[in-house]
Design a protein around this motif. Sequence first.
Motif, PDB file in Angstrom:
ATOM      1  N   MET A   1     -89.389  13.687  14.570  1.00  0.00           N
ATOM      2  CA  MET A   1     -90.638  12.970  14.487  1.00  0.00           C
ATOM      3  C   MET A   1     -91.660  13.881  13.805  1.00  0.00           C
ATOM      4  O   MET A   1     -91.781  15.050  14.160  1.00  0.00           O
ATOM      5  N   THR A   2     -92.385  13.308  12.909  1.00  0.00           N
ATOM      6  CA  THR A   2     -93.386  14.095  12.201  1.00  0.00           C
ATOM      7  C   THR A   2     -94.583  14.363  13.115  1.00  0.00           C
ATOM      8  O   THR A   2     -94.809  13.635  14.095  1.00  0.00           O
ATOM      9  N   GLU A   3     -95.336  15.376  12.765  1.00  0.00           N
ATOM     10  CA  GLU A   3     -96.530  15.721  13.542  1.00  0.00           C
ATOM     11  C   GLU A   3     -97.542  14.575  13.527  1.00  0.00           C
ATOM     12  O   GLU A   3     -98.183  14.291  14.546  1.00  0.00           O
ATOM     13  N   ASP A   4     -97.686  13.911  12.382  1.00  0.00           N
ATOM     14  CA  ASP A   4     -98.618  12.777  12.293  1.00  0.00           C
ATOM     15  C   ASP A   4     -98.218  11.649  13.234  1.00  0.00           C
ATOM     16  O   ASP A   4     -99.059  11.049  13.894  1.00  0.00           O
ATOM     17  N   MET A   5     -96.926  11.364  13.294  1.00  0.00           N
ATOM     18  CA  MET A   5     -96.445  10.301  14.174  1.00  0.00           C
ATOM     19  C   MET A   5     -96.665  10.684  15.637  1.00  0.00           C
ATOM     20  O   MET A   5     -97.091   9.861  16.442  1.00  0.00           O
ATOM     21  N   ARG A   6     -96.374  11.931  15.980  1.00  0.00           N
ATOM     22  CA  ARG A   6     -96.582  12.409  17.349  1.00  0.00           C
ATOM     23  C   ARG A   6     -98.053  12.282  17.737  1.00  0.00           C
ATOM     24  O   ARG A   6     -98.394  11.825  18.816  1.00  0.00           O
ATOM     25  N   GLN A   7     -98.940  12.669  16.822  1.00  0.00           N
ATOM     26  CA  GLN A   7    -100.376  12.585  17.092  1.00  0.00           C
ATOM     27  C   GLN A   7    -100.798  11.125  17.280  1.00  0.00           C
ATOM     28  O   GLN A   7    -101.565  10.814  18.190  1.00  0.00           O
ATOM     29  N   ALA A   8    -100.287  10.239  16.441  1.00  0.00           N
ATOM     30  CA  ALA A   8    -100.628   8.820  16.554  1.00  0.00           C
ATOM     31  C   ALA A   8    -100.163   8.248  17.889  1.00  0.00           C
ATOM     32  O   ALA A   8    -100.894   7.494  18.547  1.00  0.00           O
ATOM     33  N   LEU A   9     -98.962   8.605  18.315  1.00  0.00           N
ATOM     34  CA  LEU A   9     -98.449   8.127  19.604  1.00  0.00           C
ATOM     35  C   LEU A   9     -99.255   8.692  20.769  1.00  0.00           C
ATOM     36  O   LEU A   9     -99.549   7.985  21.739  1.00  0.00           O
ATOM     37  N   ASP A  10     -99.615   9.970  20.668  1.00  0.00           N
ATOM     38  CA  ASP A  10    -100.436  10.579  21.721  1.00  0.00           C
ATOM     39  C   ASP A  10    -101.796   9.891  21.818  1.00  0.00           C
ATOM     40  O   ASP A  10    -102.301   9.642  22.913  1.00  0.00           O
ATOM     41  N   GLU A  11    -102.387   9.584  20.669  1.00  0.00           N
ATOM     42  CA  GLU A  11    -103.689   8.909  20.656  1.00  0.00           C
ATOM     43  C   GLU A  11    -103.569   7.505  21.246  1.00  0.00           C
ATOM     44  O   GLU A  11    -104.430   7.073  22.006  1.00  0.00           O
ATOM     45  N   ARG A  12    -102.488   6.800  20.912  1.00  0.00           N
ATOM     46  CA  ARG A  12    -102.266   5.455  21.442  1.00  0.00           C
ATOM     47  C   ARG A  12    -102.110   5.505  22.968  1.00  0.00           C
ATOM     48  O   ARG A  12    -102.678   4.711  23.688  1.00  0.00           O
ATOM     49  N   ARG A  13    -101.338   6.479  23.464  1.00  0.00           N
ATOM     50  CA  ARG A  13    -101.144   6.630  24.907  1.00  0.00           C
ATOM     51  C   ARG A  13    -102.485   6.876  25.596  1.00  0.00           C
ATOM     52  O   ARG A  13    -102.791   6.269  26.622  1.00  0.00           O
ATOM     53  N   GLU A  14    -103.293   7.745  25.017  1.00  0.00           N
ATOM     54  CA  GLU A  14    -104.596   8.062  25.604  1.00  0.00           C
ATOM     55  C   GLU A  14    -105.498   6.828  25.649  1.00  0.00           C
ATOM     56  O   GLU A  14    -106.170   6.584  26.653  1.00  0.00           O
ATOM     57  N   LEU A  15    -105.499   6.030  24.587  1.00  0.00           N
ATOM     58  CA  LEU A  15    -106.311   4.813  24.562  1.00  0.00           C
ATOM     59  C   LEU A  15    -105.836   3.799  25.600  1.00  0.00           C
ATOM     60  O   LEU A  15    -106.648   3.158  26.274  1.00  0.00           O
ATOM     61  N   ILE A  16    -104.525   3.663  25.755  1.00  0.00           N
ATOM     62  CA  ILE A  16    -103.978   2.748  26.759  1.00  0.00           C
ATOM     63  C   ILE A  16    -104.380   3.206  28.156  1.00  0.00           C
ATOM     64  O   ILE A  16    -104.792   2.397  29.001  1.00  0.00           O
ATOM     65  N   GLU A  17    -104.272   4.503  28.415  1.00  0.00           N
ATOM     66  CA  GLU A  17    -104.652   5.031  29.728  1.00  0.00           C
ATOM     67  C   GLU A  17    -106.139   4.853  29.992  1.00  0.00           C
ATOM     68  O   GLU A  17    -106.543   4.528  31.114  1.00  0.00           O
ATOM     69  N   GLN A  18    -106.967   5.047  28.970  1.00  0.00           N
ATOM     70  CA  GLN A  18    -108.412   4.857  29.133  1.00  0.00           C
ATOM     71  C   GLN A  18    -108.723   3.398  29.473  1.00  0.00           C
ATOM     72  O   GLN A  18    -109.533   3.120  30.350  1.00  0.00           O
ATOM     73  N   ARG A  19    -108.078   2.487  28.763  1.00  0.00           N
ATOM     74  CA  ARG A  19    -108.313   1.061  29.031  1.00  0.00           C
ATOM     75  C   ARG A  19    -107.877   0.705  30.450  1.00  0.00           C
ATOM     76  O   ARG A  19    -108.594   0.017  31.179  1.00  0.00           O
ATOM     77  N   ALA A  20    -106.701   1.170  30.855  1.00  0.00           N
ATOM     78  CA  ALA A  20    -106.216   0.885  32.205  1.00  0.00           C
ATOM     79  C   ALA A  20    -107.160   1.468  33.247  1.00  0.00           C
ATOM     80  O   ALA A  20    -107.407   0.849  34.285  1.00  0.00           O
ATOM     81  N   ASP A  21    -107.721   2.642  32.972  1.00  0.00           N
ATOM     82  CA  ASP A  21    -108.662   3.265  33.902  1.00  0.00           C
ATOM     83  C   ASP A  21    -109.933   2.426  34.033  1.00  0.00           C
ATOM     84  O   ASP A  21    -110.459   2.248  35.134  1.00  0.00           O
ATOM     85  N   VAL A  22    -110.401   1.886  32.919  1.00  0.00           N
ATOM     86  CA  VAL A  22    -111.595   1.029  32.945  1.00  0.00           C
ATOM     87  C   VAL A  22    -111.295  -0.263  33.702  1.00  0.00           C
ATOM     88  O   VAL A  22    -112.084  -0.692  34.550  1.00  0.00           O
ATOM     89  N   VAL A  23    -110.142  -0.872  33.422  1.00  0.00           N
ATOM     90  CA  VAL A  23    -109.755  -2.109  34.113  1.00  0.00           C
ATOM     91  C   VAL A  23    -109.677  -1.861  35.620  1.00  0.00           C
ATOM     92  O   VAL A  23    -110.187  -2.650  36.422  1.00  0.00           O
ATOM     93  N   LEU A  24    -109.063  -0.756  36.008  1.00  0.00           N
ATOM     94  CA  LEU A  24    -108.968  -0.410  37.424  1.00  0.00           C
ATOM     95  C   LEU A  24    -110.358  -0.175  38.013  1.00  0.00           C
ATOM     96  O   LEU A  24    -110.675  -0.671  39.099  1.00  0.00           O
ATOM     97  N   GLY A  25    -111.184   0.575  37.317  1.00  0.00           N
ATOM     98  CA  GLY A  25    -112.539   0.864  37.806  1.00  0.00           C
ATOM     99  C   GLY A  25    -113.347  -0.399  38.047  1.00  0.00           C
ATOM    100  O   GLY A  25    -114.016  -0.533  39.079  1.00  0.00           O
ATOM    101  N   ILE A  26    -113.277  -1.330  37.129  1.00  0.00           N
ATOM    102  CA  ILE A  26    -114.001  -2.595  37.293  1.00  0.00           C
ATOM    103  C   ILE A  26    -113.471  -3.356  38.499  1.00  0.00           C
ATOM    104  O   ILE A  26    -114.245  -3.865  39.317  1.00  0.00           O
ATOM    105  N   ALA A  27    -112.149  -3.424  38.631  1.00  0.00           N
ATOM    106  CA  ALA A  27    -111.545  -4.137  39.766  1.00  0.00           C
ATOM    107  C   ALA A  27    -111.963  -3.508  41.091  1.00  0.00           C
ATOM    108  O   ALA A  27    -112.274  -4.216  42.053  1.00  0.00           O
TER     109      ALA A  27
END
Length: 120
Positions: A1-27
């Motif tokens: 896996m290229t470094e760019d792809m790894r970075q993109a996946l890491d960024e996507r994971r972080e965004l998903i976790e942030q969204r889930a954290d916000v959804v949980l916080g609101i609930a």
Amino acid sequence: MTEDMRQALDERRELIEQRADVVLGIALDEKATWTKALGTPPGDPRKALSWRRHARTVAAYRDRYGITDDTPLGTAAVTTAQKIDAARARSALERAGEIARGSSARAERRVVRREQGRTL
């Protein structure tokens, strides 16, 4: 896996976790009925982090599948992908509850098995 792809996946994971954290916080802030099944977050900071990680998994599942009813996991899963995700969310829900209760049902089962010894 290229470094760019790894970075993109890491960024996507972080965004998903942030969204889930916000959804949980609101609930939690709105005291949504489904959050009662998670139990109350423990006072111990390490356990609270673990509890939140599991609770966030449930919130992410609900968000992903558009679940709006009062039960934590909604109605029965339909697709294979949702069934797999539902199993993960169910496990996370159970673990959050165990942490909230301050005892681990898994640890208790291990003790009982040791006390009972091997049986056929």
